[in-house]
Each structure stands twice: as C-alpha cells, then as structure tokens.
Design a protein around this motif. Structure first.
Motif, PDB file in Angstrom:
ATOM      1  N   THR A   1       0.838  -1.207   0.000  1.00 56.76           N
ATOM      2  CA  THR A   1       0.000   0.000   0.000  1.00 56.76           C
ATOM      3  C   THR A   1       0.874   1.258   0.000  1.00 56.76           C
ATOM      4  O   THR A   1       2.103   1.174  -0.083  1.00 56.76           O
ATOM      5  CB  THR A   1      -0.935  -0.009   1.227  1.00 56.76           C
ATOM      6  OG1 THR A   1      -0.105   0.022   2.393  1.00 56.76           O
ATOM      7  CG2 THR A   1      -1.840  -1.227   1.232  1.00 56.76           C
TER       8      THR A   1
ATOM      9  N   SER B   1       1.992   3.145   2.203  1.00 53.94           N
ATOM     10  CA  SER B   1       3.103   3.183   3.171  1.00 53.94           C
ATOM     11  C   SER B   1       4.318   2.418   2.649  1.00 53.94           C
ATOM     12  O   SER B   1       5.459   2.765   2.980  1.00 53.94           O
ATOM     13  CB  SER B   1       2.658   2.586   4.510  1.00 53.94           C
ATOM     14  OG  SER B   1       1.522   3.244   4.981  1.00 53.94           O
TER      15      SER B   1
ATOM     16  N   THR C   1      -4.070  13.852   4.116  1.00 51.90           N
ATOM     17  CA  THR C   1      -5.392  13.237   4.233  1.00 51.90           C
ATOM     18  C   THR C   1      -5.998  13.401   5.624  1.00 51.90           C
ATOM     19  O   THR C   1      -7.211  13.289   5.793  1.00 51.90           O
ATOM     20  CB  THR C   1      -5.287  11.740   3.878  1.00 51.90           C
ATOM     21  OG1 THR C   1      -4.327  11.601   2.843  1.00 51.90           O
ATOM     22  CG2 THR C   1      -6.605  11.179   3.402  1.00 51.90           C
TER      23      THR C   1
ATOM     24  N   ASP D   1       4.894  13.032  -1.059  1.00 50.85           N
ATOM     25  CA  ASP D   1       3.872  12.008  -0.827  1.00 50.85           C
ATOM     26  C   ASP D   1       2.655  12.426  -1.646  1.00 50.85           C
ATOM     27  O   ASP D   1       2.044  13.468  -1.375  1.00 50.85           O
ATOM     28  CB  ASP D   1       3.532  11.969   0.679  1.00 50.85           C
ATOM     29  CG  ASP D   1       2.345  11.056   1.008  1.00 50.85           C
ATOM     30  OD1 ASP D   1       1.368  11.032   0.233  1.00 50.85           O
ATOM     31  OD2 ASP D   1       2.385  10.398   2.058  1.00 50.85           O
TER      32      ASP D   1
ATOM     33  N   GLN E   1      -5.617   3.334  -3.856  1.00 52.57           N
ATOM     34  CA  GLN E   1      -7.015   3.341  -3.383  1.00 52.57           C
ATOM     35  C   GLN E   1      -7.613   4.722  -3.180  1.00 52.57           C
ATOM     36  O   GLN E   1      -8.714   4.825  -2.651  1.00 52.57           O
ATOM     37  CB  GLN E   1      -7.121   2.542  -2.074  1.00 52.57           C
ATOM     38  CG  GLN E   1      -6.598   3.242  -0.832  1.00 52.57           C
ATOM     39  CD  GLN E   1      -5.109   3.065  -0.598  1.00 52.57           C
ATOM     40  OE1 GLN E   1      -4.364   2.789  -1.513  1.00 52.57           O
ATOM     41  NE2 GLN E   1      -4.669   3.230   0.641  1.00 52.57           N
ATOM     42  N   LYS E   2      -6.910   5.753  -3.544  1.00 52.96           N
ATOM     43  CA  LYS E   2      -7.495   7.088  -3.341  1.00 52.96           C
ATOM     44  C   LYS E   2      -8.091   7.564  -4.675  1.00 52.96           C
ATOM     45  O   LYS E   2      -9.077   6.996  -5.117  1.00 52.96           O
ATOM     46  CB  LYS E   2      -6.423   8.027  -2.776  1.00 52.96           C
ATOM     47  CG  LYS E   2      -5.881   7.580  -1.409  1.00 52.96           C
ATOM     48  CD  LYS E   2      -6.871   7.835  -0.332  1.00 52.96           C
ATOM     49  CE  LYS E   2      -6.408   7.780   1.102  1.00 52.96           C
ATOM     50  NZ  LYS E   2      -5.434   6.833   1.537  1.00 52.96           N
TER      51      LYS E   2
HETATM   52  C1  LIG Z   1      -1.121  11.101   2.473  1.00 52.14           C
HETATM   53  C2  LIG Z   1      -0.990   9.645   2.786  1.00 52.14           C
HETATM   54  N1  LIG Z   1       0.235   9.093   2.832  1.00 52.14           N
HETATM   55  C3  LIG Z   1       0.411   7.792   3.105  1.00 52.14           C
HETATM   56  C4  LIG Z   1      -0.654   6.968   3.355  1.00 52.14           C
HETATM   57  C5  LIG Z   1      -0.432   5.536   3.669  1.00 52.14           C
HETATM   58  O1  LIG Z   1      -1.042   4.737   2.724  1.00 52.14           O
HETATM   59  P1  LIG Z   1      -1.585   3.253   3.066  1.00 52.14           P
HETATM   60  O2  LIG Z   1      -2.589   3.384   4.147  1.00 52.14           O
HETATM   61  O3  LIG Z   1      -2.163   2.837   1.739  1.00 52.14           O
HETATM   62  O4  LIG Z   1      -0.410   2.430   3.455  1.00 52.14           O
HETATM   63  C6  LIG Z   1      -1.952   7.495   3.322  1.00 52.14           C
HETATM   64  C7  LIG Z   1      -3.130   6.648   3.597  1.00 52.14           C
HETATM   65  O5  LIG Z   1      -4.213   7.119   3.824  1.00 52.14           O
HETATM   66  C8  LIG Z   1      -2.112   8.856   3.030  1.00 52.14           C
HETATM   67  O6  LIG Z   1      -3.332   9.407   2.989  1.00 52.14           O
END
Ligand SMILES: Cc1ncc(COP(=O)(O)O)c(C=O)c1O
Length: 376
Positions: free
Chosen positions: A50, A52, A128, A153, A178-179
């Motif tokens: 994901t 992260s 977010t 990011d 997924q966004k």
């Molecule tokens: C700005 C931002 N960075 C990093 C992440 C981490 O992504 P994930 O939860 O898919 O690992 C998110 C997840 O919501 C995010 O919104």
C-alpha cells in the motif's frame, strides 16, 4: 468506489509474473503511470504494497544513516514520514505547521540553512488527515538550491489534483492505488528521477530493505525482467484498468470534476453552518475535513450516516480526533449524487442532534453551484 471495469479486470484468469502477456501489461502500467505523474522518468512503476510501502521504498532507498532530512510535519502522514526516516537511520529535521495549515517555504529554507548537508526535503502533497493541499514547486526549488533532493507524498493527490513531477522538479514521489485512482488498495506507484538515481548510485551503504531496494526492483520492472519477488498479478490488472479510465476521462476534466464536487459540497456545508478545518486557499477537493459544531456528537453523527444512510465518512485523527468529520470525494466517488446524498444525510443527522436545520437548505446550496457550472 471502484469502477466495474476495474473489478472485472481483477477477475481475469492469472498469468505468470514473467509471461510475455504480463510483461506487456507491466509496460502499459508504467506508461500510464508516467502519464498521471506527468513525468518522463524511466523508473516509474508500482511497488507491491500500500501507500506506506511506497513511502518506505522512497525513504529507505535515499536515506543513509546520518543523513539530514527536512520533513514537513502538519498531520498524520508527515509524522509517519519522519518516523520512517528515523527508522532508516536518518536525522529527521521536523518543520512543523499547525494541523490544517501548510508548511511555508520560509520555514523550509530556514531548516535547510540550519543543516550541515541536507540530503532530502520531504513533504506531503495532500495531507489526508487535515485536507491541506501543500504547494510543492517552491520547496523543490529550495531543496535543489541547497543541494538536496525533493520527495513528495502523492498518495491522496494523484489523479485528483495536478501532480506535475517534472514541471515541479520533484525527484522522487510515491502514491497509493485506493485514493483518487479508484483502484483497490495494494500497490504503491513510485517515480524516481535522474537526481534520485544519481544519489542511489552514490550510496555508501546497502539499502536496508531487500524487498524495497529499487536497484533490484528495476531489474524486474526495467529491461532485464529478472525475477525479484512475485508480482501481485491481479492488482496490476486492476491498476492498468483504473489508469486507463483516468486517461479516457483526461487529467484536466478529472481535476475539474473533483473541484466542482468539492465546491458544491462546501456550499452545502456552509448552508448548514459548517466550515472546513484546512486553511483557505489550500483546501484539497478530494478530502474535506469538516469542523464539528459545538454540542454535536461527532461519532454519533458518523454512526447515523452509516447505519441510516449507508454513507461512510471518516473521523478526525490525532489532535483532530472528535473535532472533524472527513468527507472523501475521490476518483469514482467524486460525483454529484454523492455530494447531494451526504448533504441530505447530514441535514437529517444534525436535526437528530437537536439543531434547527431547514429542510433542503444544504441541497439548495450545492445545487446552486452545479447550476452555475459550465456544462461538460
Ligand atoms: C497522504 C498519505 N500518505 C500515506 C498513506 C499511507 O497509505 P496506506 O494506508 O495505503 O499504506 C496514506 C493513507 O491514507 C495517506 O493518505
């Protein structure tokens, strides 16, 4: 929401990770990712994992023990970046801004001046947790003026607002599926530019993660096609289809759609006496953090929206816990029917909380924005 074409792509029979048909699909994914990232970077591909995992991939490849990294911290994800930087052995020089505000260029410049030899400046484009939209280009210019690289990011921004990797001189960036790409979670698109690759080549130490070492990963995603780890096949089918949908819509119309739905939502919220937590002029269209009015039970309203209306919105994180609702209007979910549905549901839920809300007032506010918008 995920488009039915993306779901159908995931249901296709599997291929081997070195099957020529899958290799051709990998090339499509790379080309389409360059398009959404607005870059010519050859090393642009989806990391398995994901968002992260994308964050870790960018950081562990560029950060070596002792490196000084200037990192913007104004929400959950800047905080997470600082944590990952320290785990990679770097020194995180935190440049803080109150949650909901963006980090100022002057703050970044001051931090860079205080470093001995800054390696990287890292910022969250779309925070977010707060809905703040961080400008990138000035910070990238400052990073370069001080001999540092620039990392963004773009997890929530990609596909929803312009992400102009080359024009903004971003050296390395990561996102998530997924966004605003409206794909299930599971891949993290990344892009590495020439300066980032040069820094990678000049490393004194081995990258601390074998799984995320991009010099190994590029042997699979580049020309050589050497097995590294088994690619998540169905997720790549999904991502290709999701990216095709972005390309079919076009970037500019997609961004305009996100903006219009945001403006309509904001007008409807204003009619309910509700405002956003992010600072004016830096509000993301796809993530709306709404300030909860005094006397209203934040969690009860969210629970009611889900149970009575089938609408899931987010709660606040960290210091914003209990203080905001987060309404996502991302990708496929950014549509007029969703804006009207959430406003109608909020009207009803606020009335249930004992607030005097005239029926239809929020819908009228939003509909006025749609009525004034030029027809696509
Ligand atoms: C700005 C931002 N960075 C990093 C992440 C981490 O992504 P994930 O939860 O898919 O690992 C998110 C997840 O919501 C995010 O919104």
């Amino acid at each position: 929401m995920v488009h039915p074409r993306v779901l159908a792509a995931m249901a296709q029979p599997l291929l081997g990770h070195l099957d020529p048909a899958f290799v051709a699909m990998m090339d499509d994914v790379k080309t389409l990712l360059r398009f959404v990232f607005q870059t010519t970077n050859a090393l642009t591909f989806p990391v398995s994992g994901t968002g992260s995992a994308g964050m870790e991939a960018c950081i562990v490849n560029l950060v070596e023990p002792g490196d000084e990294i200037v990192v913007g911290v104004n929400g959950v994800f800047g905080t997470r970046m600082a944590e990952v930087i320290e785990r990679a052995g770097g020194t995180a020089v935190r440049v803080e801004a109150p949650w909901g505000r963006v980090v100022r260029a002057e703050q970044i410049e001051a931090a860079l001046r205080n470093c001995r030899r800054p390696k990287l400046v890292a910022l969250v484009h779309a925070e977010t947790s707060t809905g703040a939209w961080q400008p990138l280009a000035d910070a990238a210019r400052l990073a370069h003026a001080h001999g540092a690289l620039f990392l963004a990011d773009c997890v929530t921004s990609l596909g929803g607002v312009p992400v102009e990797i080359d024009a903004s001189e971003v050296d390395v960036a990561y996102s998530g599926t997924q966004k605003c790409l409206s794909c299930p979670p599971g891949l993290a698109p990344v892009t590495f530019g020439a300066r980032a690759l040069e820094a990678l080549g000049a490393r004194r130490t081995k990258v601390r993660s074998w799984y995320l070492d991009v010099t190994l990963l590029q042997q699979y995603w580049g020309e050589e096609r050497v097995y590294h780890h088994t690619a998540p096949i169905s997720m790549n089918y999904a991502l290709r289809e999701a990216l095709r949908l972005v390309a079919e819509e076009g970037l500019a119309p997609r961004f305009a759609r996100h903006r219009l739905n945001h403006e309509a939502l904001v007008a409807g919220l204003a009619a309910l006496g509700l405002g956003l937590a992010a600072e004016v002029g830096h509000r993301l269209p796809m993530l709306n953090a709404v300030t909860v009015p005094d006397g209203v039970d934040e969690a009860r309203v969210r629970g009611r929206l889900l149970a009575a209306h089938g609408i899931e919105i987010g709660g606040g994180l960290g210091p914003m816990k209990g203080r905001v609702w987060r309404i996502g209007l991302m990708g496929e979910s950014s549509r007029q029917s969703h804006v009207l549905a959430v406003l109608a549901a909020l009207e009803e839920a606020l009335r249930a909380e004992g607030r005097a809300v005239a029926p239809g007032v929020a819908l009228a506010g939003a509909e006025a924005v749609y009525a004034a918008a030029p027809r696509a």
